[in-house]
Design a protein around this motif. Structure first.
Motif, short mmCIF file in Angstrom:
data_model
loop_
_atom_site.label_atom_id
_atom_site.label_comp_id
_atom_site.label_asym_id
_atom_site.label_seq_id
_atom_site.Cartn_x
_atom_site.Cartn_y
_atom_site.Cartn_z
N LEU A 100 46.68 -96.74 26.49
CA LEU A 100 46.21 -95.49 27.05
C LEU A 100 44.85 -95.09 26.50
CD1 LEU A 100 49.59 -93.61 26.90
CD2 LEU A 100 48.70 -95.05 28.72
N ASP A 101 44.48 -95.63 25.36
CA ASP A 101 43.15 -95.48 24.79
C ASP A 101 43.03 -96.52 23.68
OD1 ASP A 101 44.56 -94.36 22.62
OD2 ASP A 101 44.23 -92.32 23.32
N LEU A 102 42.12 -96.32 22.75
CA LEU A 102 41.93 -97.31 21.70
C LEU A 102 43.05 -97.30 20.66
CD1 LEU A 102 38.09 -96.93 21.16
CD2 LEU A 102 39.28 -98.96 22.02
N ASP A 103 43.90 -96.29 20.69
CA ASP A 103 44.98 -96.20 19.71
C ASP A 103 46.38 -96.31 20.33
OD1 ASP A 103 43.47 -95.77 17.31
OD2 ASP A 103 43.03 -93.76 18.00
N ARG A 104 46.60 -95.59 21.41
CA ARG A 104 47.95 -95.39 21.91
C ARG A 104 48.30 -96.35 23.05
NH1 ARG A 104 47.82 -89.66 24.06
NH2 ARG A 104 46.00 -90.56 25.08
N GLY A 105 49.53 -96.82 23.03
CA GLY A 105 49.99 -97.69 24.10
C GLY A 105 51.46 -98.02 23.94
N TRP A 106 52.01 -98.77 24.91
CA TRP A 106 53.41 -99.14 24.85
C TRP A 106 53.63 -100.54 25.43
CZ3 TRP A 106 54.69 -100.18 29.81
CH2 TRP A 106 54.10 -99.44 30.83
N VAL A 107 54.70 -101.17 25.00
CA VAL A 107 55.14 -102.47 25.52
C VAL A 107 56.58 -102.32 25.97
CG1 VAL A 107 55.59 -104.90 25.01
CG2 VAL A 107 53.59 -103.77 24.02
N LYS A 108 56.87 -102.80 27.17
CA LYS A 108 58.21 -102.69 27.72
C LYS A 108 58.92 -104.04 27.65
CE LYS A 108 60.67 -102.05 32.06
NZ LYS A 108 60.51 -102.02 33.52
N TYR A 109 60.16 -104.02 27.15
CA TYR A 109 61.05 -105.18 27.14
C TYR A 109 62.21 -104.89 28.08
CZ TYR A 109 58.61 -106.35 22.80
OH TYR A 109 57.66 -106.66 21.86
N ALA A 110 63.02 -105.91 28.33
CA ALA A 110 64.20 -105.71 29.18
C ALA A 110 65.19 -104.76 28.51
CB ALA A 110 64.87 -107.05 29.48
N ASP A 111 65.18 -104.73 27.18
CA ASP A 111 66.17 -103.93 26.47
C ASP A 111 65.56 -102.75 25.72
OD1 ASP A 111 64.77 -105.41 24.66
OD2 ASP A 111 66.49 -105.98 23.44
N GLY A 112 64.33 -102.38 26.04
CA GLY A 112 63.76 -101.23 25.35
C GLY A 112 62.24 -101.19 25.41
N VAL A 113 61.69 -100.25 24.69
CA VAL A 113 60.24 -100.01 24.69
C VAL A 113 59.78 -99.78 23.26
CG1 VAL A 113 58.40 -98.48 25.50
CG2 VAL A 113 60.36 -98.96 26.97
N VAL A 114 58.59 -100.31 22.94
CA VAL A 114 57.96 -100.00 21.66
C VAL A 114 56.61 -99.34 21.94
CG1 VAL A 114 59.11 -101.83 20.38
CG2 VAL A 114 56.92 -102.31 21.49
N ARG A 115 56.15 -98.51 21.02
CA ARG A 115 54.87 -97.83 21.19
C ARG A 115 54.04 -97.98 19.93
NH1 ARG A 115 55.49 -91.34 21.07
NH2 ARG A 115 53.22 -91.52 20.93
N THR A 116 52.75 -97.84 20.09
CA THR A 116 51.82 -97.87 18.96
C THR A 116 50.88 -96.68 19.04
OG1 THR A 116 50.17 -99.18 17.77
CG2 THR A 116 50.12 -99.31 20.18
N GLU A 117 50.44 -96.23 17.91
CA GLU A 117 49.45 -95.15 17.85
C GLU A 117 48.27 -95.54 16.97
OE1 GLU A 117 51.26 -91.46 16.78
OE2 GLU A 117 52.26 -91.25 18.72
N ASP A 118 48.17 -96.83 16.64
CA ASP A 118 47.04 -97.31 15.85
C ASP A 118 46.48 -98.62 16.40
OD1 ASP A 118 49.02 -99.07 15.17
OD2 ASP A 118 48.98 -98.65 13.01
N GLY A 119 46.47 -98.74 17.72
CA GLY A 119 45.87 -99.91 18.35
C GLY A 119 46.69 -101.18 18.26
N GLY A 120 47.93 -101.07 17.82
CA GLY A 120 48.78 -102.25 17.69
C GLY A 120 48.99 -102.68 16.26
N GLY A 121 48.53 -101.87 15.30
CA GLY A 121 48.77 -102.20 13.90
C GLY A 121 50.24 -102.07 13.55
#
Length: 465
Positions: free
Chosen positions: A64-85
């Protein structure tokens, strides 16, 4: 005698002999034998193949920007707020849209970034995607990629057992990729954020978005590109460097996303077209009126004391020799007083019938004691009594630009003070070479006087005409 007891000794002795013999034969105690068996069991267990767990398969992602985003799996979702760190597990989601909702964040960041980057004429219609990426000598097919800026992007590839992050990251436009966040990648992202902040800050200085884009996307820009003797021009360039102008060299100073300097147009500059970078500065002729003053012989004689005049000039030159390498003003410049204009800028002045000088300032008549305002934010470079100009103040507005206030009856500031636009810095008077209460006011750009009328109710960033 108890014969039955004596008969047990041979049996006991025999048992001891057999046990001792067994120890001698194997060279180990019974306790050590048990330990050896345990070690053997461990070795056997390690030799048994352990099934490799199947890597969790990511279906899609969105930054969503240089820090925030998400990855979707079949069994759930993970999010990041530091660019994927770091990644945080969220609740299951049936779709990417639900994933974004679950993350509780809206995709407004990228739109803002693209708007800023458009100021530099960057193509924001989706940066080029990638079909494959190389990591540690291995090439992986890309399921999905996304670039937030031309340099910073992420890619979704088939995961392996030793993957560190759901996504691969690039900070050099896709030339190299890393699995997870490294110190170098973190530094690069911080640098990109700083650049975006510079773009945003500078863009706000222009008249509107169109003006900001025109200025910030150009290699060179002049504000304005037409001027007259006595004016001043602001120059912007994308790169550091210098400009040779009228036998002087002016260094371009960094500010936000560009490099700037003022070019003073002295009264001796001839009309014509002058190349500045890849731009052309047009100087037009301008006619100035003539003014005749009569003063007493005593006042006229003041200008004969060259020793005092030269001593004051050294103070003034020293005060104006150092200017903060940034723009200190905040918002439009204001008139120091609302007085009566008695002498406009540029008038050719005769005193007692003899040529005196060109009056490179405004004379604004007002009642003695009228409060005088700082025309804009800055630092007081000089505030003291001088021979010809009386109680005088010079304020540094940065980048070699100073404002001057003369003939004051009272000084309300001292050298080194930081002032804000509208602060009362002194009172109108008639000290020095003066025929009545008034404020002598002007600007100096790199020690050459500039017409104050250019500044009032605007800033150099808005000098487009």
């Amino acid at each position: 005698m108890r014969p039955h007891k004596r008969r047990q000794w041979p049996l006991l002795a025999g048992a001891c002999i057999l046990a001792a013999s067994a120890v001698i034969l194997i060279g180990k105690s019974p306790f050590e034998a048990v330990l050896n068996q345990k070690e053997a069991d461990k070795v056997a267990a390690l030799a048994t193949p352990v099934p490799t767990p199947t890597p969790r398969v990511a279906l899609e992602f969105r930054m969503l920007d240089l820090d925030r985003g998400w990855v979707k799996y079949a069994d759930g979702v993970v999010r990041t707020e530091d660019g994927g760190g770091h990644w945080q597990e969220l609740a299951d989601a049936a779709s990417a849209e639900a994933a974004a909702d679950t993350a509780g964040i809206e995709p407004v960041g990228i739109e803002a970034i693209h708007k800023l980057l458009s100021l530099e004429t960057v193509d924001v219609i989706g940066y080029p995607g990638v079909q494959s990426v190389a990591l540690n000598g291995t090439t992986f097919p890309v399921k999905q990629s996304q670039f937030v800026t031309p340099k910073i992007g992420w890619a979704l590839v088939p995961r392996t057992a030793d993957s560190q992050s759901p996504l691969l990251l690039t900070v050099d436009g896709g030339q190299t990729w890393v699995d997870g966040m490294t110190d170098a990648a973190k530094t690069a992202i911080q640098g990109e954020k700083a650049h975006l902040q510079q773009l945003e800050t500078e863009a706000a200085l222009y008249t509107d978005a169109a003006g900001a884009k025109a200025a910030m996307s150009a290699n060179w820009r002049l504000f304005p590109d037409q001027a007259s003797p006595g004016d001043v021009v602001l120059v912007r360039h994308k790169e550091p460097g210098s400009i040779a102008w009228q036998d002087k060299t002016y260094t371009l100073q960094p500010f936000d996303a560009g490099y700037f300097t003022y070019l003073p147009i002295g009264m001796s500059v001839k009309p014509g077209a002058y190349p500045i970078g890849d731009q052309t500065l047009t100087i037009k002729a301008k006619k100035f009126e003539t003014q005749y003053l009569k003063v007493t012989e005593q006042m006229e004689s003041m200008k004969q004391d060259t020793a005092r005049i030269n001593a004051d000039q050294k103070k003034i030159d020293l005060a104006r020799s150092k200017s903060e390498p940034t723009f200190l003003f905040n918002g439009p410049f204001v008139k120091p007083i609302e007085g009566i204009l008695t002498t406009p800028y540029g008038y050719t002045r005769y005193v007692n019938g003899k040529y005196d000088s060109s009056h490179m300032a405004l004379d604004l008549a007002a009642k003695e004691g009228t409060p005088i305002k700082a025309t804009n934010d800055g630092v007081v470079a000089l505030a003291e009594p001088l021979y010809l100009t009386g109680n005088s103040i010079y304020i540094d507005h940065g980048m070699g630009l100073f404002s001057q206030y003369a003939h004051l009856s009272e000084l309300r500031v001292k050298a080194g003070d930081r002032v804000k636009q509208g602060d009362i810095i002194g009172l109108v008077g008639t000290t020095g070479f003066s025929t009545g209460p008034h404020l002598h006011f002007t600007f100096w750009a790199h020690n050459i006087q500039a017409n104050p009328d250019l500044f009032f109710n605007t800033t150099p960033f808005k000098w487009t005409k």
